[in-house]
Design an enzyme around this catalytic site. Structure first.
Site, PDB file in Angstrom:
ATOM      1  N   GLU A 175      59.771  37.715  37.568  1.00  0.00           N
ATOM      2  CA  GLU A 175      61.048  38.260  37.071  1.00  0.00           C
ATOM      3  C   GLU A 175      61.969  38.624  38.231  1.00  0.00           C
ATOM      4  O   GLU A 175      62.942  39.355  38.059  1.00  0.00           O
ATOM      5  CB  GLU A 175      60.793  39.484  36.191  1.00  0.00           C
ATOM      6  N   LYS A 298      62.038  41.243  20.729  1.00  0.00           N
ATOM      7  CA  LYS A 298      61.950  39.925  21.360  1.00  0.00           C
ATOM      8  C   LYS A 298      61.945  38.892  20.236  1.00  0.00           C
ATOM      9  O   LYS A 298      60.938  38.749  19.524  1.00  0.00           O
ATOM     10  CB  LYS A 298      60.651  39.801  22.171  1.00  0.00           C
ATOM     11  N   SER A 328      59.431  37.060  30.347  1.00  0.00           N
ATOM     12  CA  SER A 328      59.353  36.847  31.805  1.00  0.00           C
ATOM     13  C   SER A 328      59.743  35.418  32.201  1.00  0.00           C
ATOM     14  O   SER A 328      60.285  35.192  33.278  1.00  0.00           O
ATOM     15  CB  SER A 328      57.965  37.197  32.315  1.00  0.00           C
TER      16      SER A 328
HETATM   17  P1  PGA Z   1      56.307  38.954  28.990  1.00  0.00           P
HETATM   18  O1  PGA Z   1      56.353  40.543  28.989  1.00  0.00           O
HETATM   19  O2  PGA Z   1      55.771  38.555  30.331  1.00  0.00           O
HETATM   20  O3  PGA Z   1      55.299  38.663  27.920  1.00  0.00           O
HETATM   21  O4  PGA Z   1      57.643  38.438  28.706  1.00  0.00           O
HETATM   22  C1  PGA Z   1      57.370  41.305  29.448  1.00  0.00           C
HETATM   23  C2  PGA Z   1      57.140  42.685  28.935  1.00  0.00           C
HETATM   24  O5  PGA Z   1      55.968  43.079  28.764  1.00  0.00           O
HETATM   25  O6  PGA Z   1      58.075  43.383  28.617  1.00  0.00           O
HETATM   26 ZN    ZN Z   2      56.574  45.057  27.828  1.00  0.00          ZN
END
Ligand code: PGA
Ligand code: ZN
Length: 384
Positions: A175, A298, A328
């Site tokens: 990220e 999300k 991410s």
């Molecule tokens: P992710 O998680 O890597 O599954 O997108 C990001 C998060 O836990 O907020």
């Molecule tokens: Zn998270």
């Protein structure tokens, strides 16, 4: 009416293959490309891999041709999100929203008025790779008066951390958060100082599923492990000592009880990500048990825009702060910016730096410029 749908392969910010879907109607061509997660939870809708999607696509596509763009989510439900895959499903759903509303936020709200504070990732760890066990050390520019100021503040903080901690920094993770060889407490001390200089507050995403094994939470640097009770004490101490405004997934995805206890005692936002997985049925349990006061939204955890909206509506009705979030591994799709403005989410979480994240910030700035009376959202539950 849907005349055609095409599928192409693209690469996301993690350099993994993903898809781009375009829907053709008499009004034009409308596209969408879904993100993917790294620290995925057990309860989220599951994507299919790209090769699998390529195989099923011709058959899936047939079900939509000749149908109205407003029927897309209904048709997905008829086939089943599991069969379509949450990634293809979300791409179809978002492309359809654009076909219906062109400016996606207008699907949710006529005028753009309220703008979310960006919650930016600065120092990283956990499943996103890094030195620390906690996944994300975040900043929230609570004093910013405009979206431009808010985005700039986070970027300035991120740059300043890079400068101040240079001797300890070994790189950036997926990220673009700094990988820093300082322990968590020292990192927080530096982060708090810098954030304060910029009028921002700090937060932590523990992504606790990833540090949990056989009933205990394991941290490295220094090595220690906690029972759930000790974890509760540890998180409460961090909130108090570093004036945290926000904590996310401080416990595993099934521990509604400790989430509830923390929410009772903590004077800050307590957000569930893997806990709720953007599923209204999970949030229902959370509301009943008073587990958390904020929810990560999300869209790819839900699988369609309709399902996302169902969860958002329940969150709003129940007084939960909505935090619209990227994943991410992102694409340059900017739908979450429209979603955050459209549902008047107080916070948008989409890292700080990188072209896939900038796409969201650019869209927010564009909407701000177009809006008649834009203002930053109201933040609640940030007491200290
Ligand atoms: P992710 O998680 O890597 O599954 O997108 C990001 C998060 O836990 O907020
Ligand atoms: Zn998270």
């Amino acid at each position: 009416m849907i005349k055609d749908i095409t599928l192409s392969e693209i690469y996301n910010s993690c350099k993994d293959k993903t898809i781009n879907v375009s829907i053709k109607t008499e009004k034009g061509i409308f596209s969408a490309s879904p993100p993917s997660g790294t620290s995925t939870g057990k309860y989220e809708a599951k994507p299919l891999d790209v090769e699998e999607i390529k195989k099923i696509f011709p058959k899936v596509k047939k079900k939509f041709i000749g149908r109205g763009e407003k029927e897309v989510d209904k048709i997905i439900e008829m086939i089943g999100i599991k069969k379509v895959g949450a990634n293809l499903s979300l791409a179809l759903s978002v492309a359809a929203i654009r076909a219906i509303a062109f400016d996606a936020y207008k699907f949710f709200k006529k005028e753009a008025e309220s703008f979310p504070y960006p919650l930016g990732n600065t120092i990283g760890g956990g499943a996103h790779s890094g030195y620390l066990s906690e996944q994300e050390f975040l900043v929230l520019p609570v004093k910013a008066k405009t979206i431009n100021e808010a985005v700039k503040t986070n970027l300035s903080i991120w740059k300043e951390i890079g400068k101040t901690l240079k001797p300890f920094i070994t790189g950036r993770n997926r990220e673009n958060a700094w990988i820093c060889k300082l322990n968590d407490i020292k990192s927080l001390e530096v982060l708090e100082d810098i954030a304060e200089d910029f009028g921002a507050r700090i937060g932590i995403d523990f992504a606790a599923n990833n540090i949990f094994k056989d009933g205990r939470y394991y941290y490295r640097h220094p090595d220690r492990n906690f029972s759930a009770e000790d974890q509760l004490g540890f998180v409460l101490d961090l909130i108090k000592n570093y004036k945290l405004a926000y904590v996310e997934d401080p416990f595993i995805e099934n521990d509604f009880e400790h989430f509830a206890e923390l929410t009772k005692k903590a004077k800050c936002l307590v957000a569930g990500d893997d806990l709720f997985a953007t599923q209204s049925s999970r949030l229902k349990q959370g509301v009943k048990k008073k587990a958390g006061n904020a929810i990560i939204i999300k869209p790819n955890q839900a699988g369609t825009v309709s399902r996302t909206l169902e969860t958002v509506n329940l969150a709003k009705k129940s007084g939960f702060t909505t935090v619209v979030s990227h994943r991410s591994c992102e694409t340059e799709d900017n739908f979450i910016a429209d979603l955050a403005v459209g549902i008047e989410a107080p916070i948008i979480k989409c890292a700080t730096y990188g072209k896939e994240r900038e796409a969201k910030f650019k869209r927010l700035e564009e909407l701000w410029m177009k809006a008649k009376k834009p203002k930053m959202a109201k933040l609640r539950n940030i007491f200290i």
